[in-house]
Design a protein around this motif. Structure first.
Motif, mmCIF file in Angstrom:
data_model
loop_
_atom_site.group_PDB
_atom_site.id
_atom_site.type_symbol
_atom_site.label_atom_id
_atom_site.label_comp_id
_atom_site.label_asym_id
_atom_site.label_seq_id
_atom_site.Cartn_x
_atom_site.Cartn_y
_atom_site.Cartn_z
ATOM 1 N N GLY A 1 6.466 -0.324 -0.808
ATOM 2 C CA GLY A 1 7.532 0.633 -1.062
ATOM 3 C C GLY A 1 8.835 -0.138 -1.234
ATOM 4 O O GLY A 1 8.920 -1.312 -0.856
ATOM 5 N N ASP B 1 4.158 10.506 -5.641
ATOM 6 C CA ASP B 1 4.503 10.015 -4.310
ATOM 7 C C ASP B 1 5.005 11.163 -3.442
ATOM 8 O O ASP B 1 5.963 11.835 -3.814
ATOM 9 N N PRO C 1 2.437 6.370 -5.445
ATOM 10 C CA PRO C 1 2.841 6.140 -4.056
ATOM 11 C C PRO C 1 2.489 4.709 -3.638
ATOM 12 O O PRO C 1 1.669 4.060 -4.283
ATOM 13 N N THR D 1 -3.649 7.752 -5.919
ATOM 14 C CA THR D 1 -3.220 6.573 -6.682
ATOM 15 C C THR D 1 -4.320 6.146 -7.656
ATOM 16 O O THR D 1 -4.052 5.794 -8.814
#
Ligand SMILES: Nc1ncnc2c1ncn2[C@@H]1O[C@H](COP(=O)(O)OP(=O)(O)O)[C@@H](O)[C@H]1O
Ligand SMILES: [Mg+2]
Length: 318
Positions: free
Chosen positions: A21, A49, A168, A175
């Motif tokens: 992230g 996300d 995300p 994902t």
């Protein structure tokens, strides 16, 4: 449930992905979407996300709560699949954020919003994977992992040139849905030790996913399934600290390391500027399209424009 099998007609689907992230995935997705639209392309941005940063880069939290939270997010679409085993029309979830589109003449940026509870969807999807026989396991695998791919194939032909998926920071089922649906993926990364490690790991996991998925496709006789081969567009270095016109030496070292891994690298890199990037989401217009004067602003916008040109070159959509 039946799936429509339409080939993704000239529509390129690109995932913006990294396990980590805070490396600039959302910022890059928002700016690419805006600049591509400004150049006349029709863009669908999808926020996968649960942190919903991409969503809040284009619509305010209040507007989201009022209009979209309850029934117009990607979570609603997955919920329909999980609860009712039904197909909610993906296009019914597409919204057109007003602020950014006000300054765009020819193209457009459309958006599918995320939801903070999207995090639970992964667990629910996981329960869908089990089966009593090998055949069931295989069919469930293909159905669950190709969910988004199937959804995108129902979009009206020619409506979008690019679908950009903001992923995300994990490698869970949602994902993987993005990767299975994608023609290619772009990997924003910071030039530091952990990010460098993460890039190799990501590439390995993507190739395992592709191998498993294609293996199941091979095994089934059902022609409804197609093999996948998402192409890595490259690593895009972000948050570069510039001194005397170039990256500081510690960062250069990590950039060199990644080059040594034989991984494609995006030539444009994105410098760090906390002030300019931090404030952008509040305006609803990404940095690249903001009308602000000043030398620093211009340098940063030039960089984002260069990135967009390079993106178009490597996706062959000039
Ligand atoms: N080039 C940059 N320089 C400085 N700050 C940045 C830059 N790009 C993004 N940021 C900021 O860093 C934070 C994380 O960026 P974001 O795009 O949300 O990353 P991710 O999606 O990978 O988590 C945000 O606050 C964003 O405004
Ligand atoms: Mg993000």
């Amino acid at each position: 449930m039946t799936f429509r099998l339409v080939k993704q007609n000239n529509m390129q689907v690109v995932s913006i992905i990294n396990y980590k992230g805070g490396v600039g995935k959302t910022t890059i997705t928002a700016n690419l979407a805006a600049e591509l639209a400004f150049r006349g392309y029709n863009i669908l941005a999808i926020d996968l996300d649960p942190q919903a940063s991409l969503t809040f880069s284009f619509v305010s939290v209040d507007e989201w709560r009022e209009k979209y939270e309850k029934s117009v997010t990607i979570k609603n679409w997955y919920d329909a699949f999980i609860d009712e085993d039904s197909d909610l029309d993906l296009s019914s979830l597409i919204i057109r954020p007003q602020t950014v589109n006000r300054d765009i003449k020819k193209g457009k940026v459309d958006l599918i919003c995320s939801h903070l509870a999207l995090i639970n969807v992964d667990l629910e999807l996981a329960t869908r994977l089990s089966g009593a026989s090998q055949r069931q396991v295989r069919n469930n695998y293909l159905r669950v992992y190709s969910r988004l791919k199937q959804g995108l194939s129902t979009l009206e032909e020619g409506k979008y040139n690019f679908v950009l998926i903001d992923c995300p920071p994990n490698f869970n089922i949602v994902t993987k849905n993005a990767l299975v649906a994608s023609n290619s993926y772009l990997v924003p990364a910071k030039p530091d030790y952990l990010s460098t490690l993460g890039i190799e790991q990501l590439r390995r996991h993507v190739s395992e996913l592709v191998k498993d998925y294609n293996h199941y496709v091979d095994e089934t006789n059902n022609l409804q399934w197609e093999k996948i081969s998402p192409l890595m567009l490259g690593v895009l270095f972000t948050m570069i600290t510039i001194r005397n016109q170039s990256a500081i030496s510690a960062q250069k070292q990590y950039i060199e390391q990644v080059k040594g891994l034989n991984i494609p690298i995006i030539q444009t890199s994105i410098r760090e500027n906390n002030t300019i990037y931090a404030e952008a989401p509040e305006y609803g217009v990404p940095v690249v399209l903001q009308r602000v004067s000043g030398k620093t602003y211009k340098e940063i916008q030039d960089e984002l424009e260069k990135l967009t040109t390079e993106f178009l070159n490597i996706t062959n959509e000039k």
